[in-house]
Enzyme design. Structure first.
Site, short mmCIF file in Angstrom:
data_model
loop_
_atom_site.label_atom_id
_atom_site.label_comp_id
_atom_site.label_asym_id
_atom_site.label_seq_id
_atom_site.Cartn_x
_atom_site.Cartn_y
_atom_site.Cartn_z
N ASP A 299 -5.48 -3.47 -3.08
CA ASP A 299 -4.52 -3.24 -2.00
C ASP A 299 -3.90 -4.53 -1.46
O ASP A 299 -4.61 -5.47 -1.08
CB ASP A 299 -5.25 -2.51 -0.86
CG ASP A 299 -4.31 -1.86 0.13
OD1 ASP A 299 -3.44 -2.56 0.67
OD2 ASP A 299 -4.46 -0.64 0.37
N SER B 173 0.84 -1.19 0.00
CA SER B 173 0.00 0.00 0.00
C SER B 173 0.88 1.26 0.00
O SER B 173 1.76 1.39 -0.84
CB SER B 173 -0.96 -0.05 1.18
OG SER B 173 -2.02 0.86 1.00
#
Length: 247
Positions: free
Chosen positions: A153, A41
């Site tokens: 993600d 991320s």
């Protein structure tokens, strides 16, 4: 004497990722050479920039111009509301359309195949694509279609990306867990709701994943919002001071 392979895993946490910059600054001041690096991320963005030679001061400059709530443009899709093309643009603007395998520091980036429920580890291919996938918060950003996969993600699978560093043969792994000390509070906006939900689901697994690390740096970030960029300098300071204590 053979130099030890010292590896650094930068975890996810939205704007809290600014603490990574302070941690990198402490490494620079202590002249600790990172031989391998991984990111998930926001950690993927910072790890990617660092792996291609940008120091903590340059990364701070880039992050100062990044409004986490404004990284996407509204787009009509049944899979998400926003496009996070801007993440790819940041990588391309500062390090010019590079491939992961050409990094100065061997690099791994984590994403999630949301169609198959599989972890995807990028160790080659276009850096901008890997960063865009790894930072794609599900439900907010439109998933990234890449290589026949639908990617979001990486925090869904490994928010503190230690496993790739083990596989890369690191001798000593330092993991940064931005959520280790979090106290879950009432969210202030939709981004906070989504990230809160993800964090609650993933924190326990992150603790298990971090067991393979030799050292876990866990900054005290519970007083900071994960979506408010105004605290950037404070987050960097906390990361820096925390790293100095651990190191």
């Amino acid at each position: 004497m053979k130099q030890k392979k010292i590896a650094l895993a930068l975890g996810g946490g939205a704007i809290l990722g600014a603490a990574h910059i302070g941690i990198l600054r402490a490494f620079e001041e202590k002249e600790i050479k990172v031989t391998h690096i991984s990111g998930t991320s926001i950690g993927a963005l910072i790890a990617g920039l660092y792996a291609f030679g940008l120091d903590s001061h340059k990364i701070e400059e880039i992050m100062s111009d990044l409004n986490w709530l404004d990284v996407g443009a509204f787009s009509f899709s049944k899979l998400g509301f926003l496009s996070n093309e801007k993440m790819a643009d940041i990588a391309d603007e500062y390090i010019n359309d590079v491939s992961i395998e050409d990094a100065d520091i061997p690099l791994a980036i984590i994403a999630t195949d949301v169609g198959k429920g599989e972890k995807v580890v990028f160790k080659e291919g276009k850096l901008a694509d890997a960063i865009r996938a790894s930072t794609c918060i599900p439900g907010i950003f439109i998933p990234i279609e890449l290589g026949g996969r639908l990617l979001v993600d990486g925090g869904l699978m490994e928010n503190v990306p230690v496993t790739p560093l083990v596989e890369m043969g690191a001798d000593y792994i330092i993991a940064v867990d931005l959520n280790a000390n979090r106290e879950y509070e009432e969210p202030e906006d939709v981004i906070d709701v989504m990230i809160n939900a993800m964090d609650i689901a993933l924190d326990n697994s992150a603790k298990l994943q971090s067991e393979d690390a030799n050292l876990v740096i866990a900054p005290e970030l519970q007083d900071y919002s994960r979506s408010n960029p105004d605290a950037l300098k404070d987050l960097i300071k906390v990361g820096y001071e925390t790293a100095l204590k651990y190191l």
